[in-house]
Design a protein around this motif. Sequence first.
Motif, PDB file in Angstrom:
ATOM      1  N   LEU A  71     -10.465 -30.354 -19.690  1.00 34.26           N
ATOM      2  CA  LEU A  71     -10.873 -30.818 -18.367  1.00 34.26           C
ATOM      3  C   LEU A  71     -11.823 -29.787 -17.772  1.00 34.26           C
ATOM      4  N   ASP A  72     -12.965 -30.248 -17.345  1.00 33.52           N
ATOM      5  CA  ASP A  72     -13.946 -29.323 -16.782  1.00 33.52           C
ATOM      6  C   ASP A  72     -13.916 -29.438 -15.262  1.00 33.52           C
ATOM      7  N   TYR A  99       0.746 -20.652  -9.104  1.00 31.81           N
ATOM      8  CA  TYR A  99      -0.394 -21.118  -9.886  1.00 31.81           C
ATOM      9  C   TYR A  99      -0.897 -20.005 -10.787  1.00 31.81           C
ATOM     10  N   CYS A 100      -1.656 -20.404 -11.799  1.00 28.00           N
ATOM     11  CA  CYS A 100      -2.280 -19.442 -12.703  1.00 28.00           C
ATOM     12  C   CYS A 100      -3.657 -19.992 -13.060  1.00 28.00           C
ATOM     13  N   ALA A 101      -4.670 -19.171 -12.893  1.00 31.04           N
ATOM     14  CA  ALA A 101      -6.031 -19.526 -13.303  1.00 31.04           C
ATOM     15  C   ALA A 101      -6.503 -18.389 -14.199  1.00 31.04           C
ATOM     16  N   VAL A 119     -12.452 -19.388 -22.257  1.00 28.20           N
ATOM     17  CA  VAL A 119     -11.382 -20.362 -22.400  1.00 28.20           C
ATOM     18  C   VAL A 119     -10.565 -20.304 -21.117  1.00 28.20           C
ATOM     19  N   ARG A 120     -10.546 -21.406 -20.384  1.00 30.54           N
ATOM     20  CA  ARG A 120      -9.846 -21.468 -19.097  1.00 30.54           C
ATOM     21  C   ARG A 120      -8.480 -22.100 -19.281  1.00 30.54           C
ATOM     22  N   GLN A 121      -7.498 -21.472 -18.689  1.00 30.48           N
ATOM     23  CA  GLN A 121      -6.162 -22.062 -18.642  1.00 30.48           C
ATOM     24  C   GLN A 121      -5.756 -22.117 -17.178  1.00 30.48           C
ATOM     25  N   ARG A 122      -5.408 -23.308 -16.748  1.00 31.55           N
ATOM     26  CA  ARG A 122      -4.996 -23.508 -15.365  1.00 31.55           C
ATOM     27  C   ARG A 122      -3.620 -24.146 -15.369  1.00 31.55           C
TER      28      ARG A 122
END
Length: 146
Positions: A71-72, A99-101, A119-122
């Motif tokens: 998901l962008d 939350y975690c970004a 690499v993004r992890q949300r």
Amino acid sequence: MGRQASAARNDLEHMLSHENEQPKALPLSLLEDITDGFSENRQIGSGGFAVVYKGMLENGTVAVKKLFERLDIPDNKFNEEIRCLMKVKHKNIVRFLGYCANVQGEMVGYDGDFVMADVRQRLLCFEYVPKGSLDEYIKDASYGHD
């Protein structure tokens, strides 16, 4: 688990028993630890945008929603979602805990070469509700109705 994750675990456990605590940023290492590395046996739900895992703490359980990496979602949209979740306080709405970004560079193949990609992890963390999801109740209640 590192010192930051250990302190965050204490904060999260404290939040479970103190309803007036504000949601906090949580380190990815803590969320990985309490979900057993996002293992399949801790998975409690999934949908078009995320997978939800059960996170185990000393004094309770939380739900960790891991948004799909593909998901962008722009940072400003994710930040707005968190701001909205932080404002919502109602007895009929599951409590938002944190939350975690996380963004980490990773070497990936591209056009026959390697490039550094973000690499993004949300992730979002909520109070765990043990009786299943709302959509199951809605489907059951509307069974046989149009």
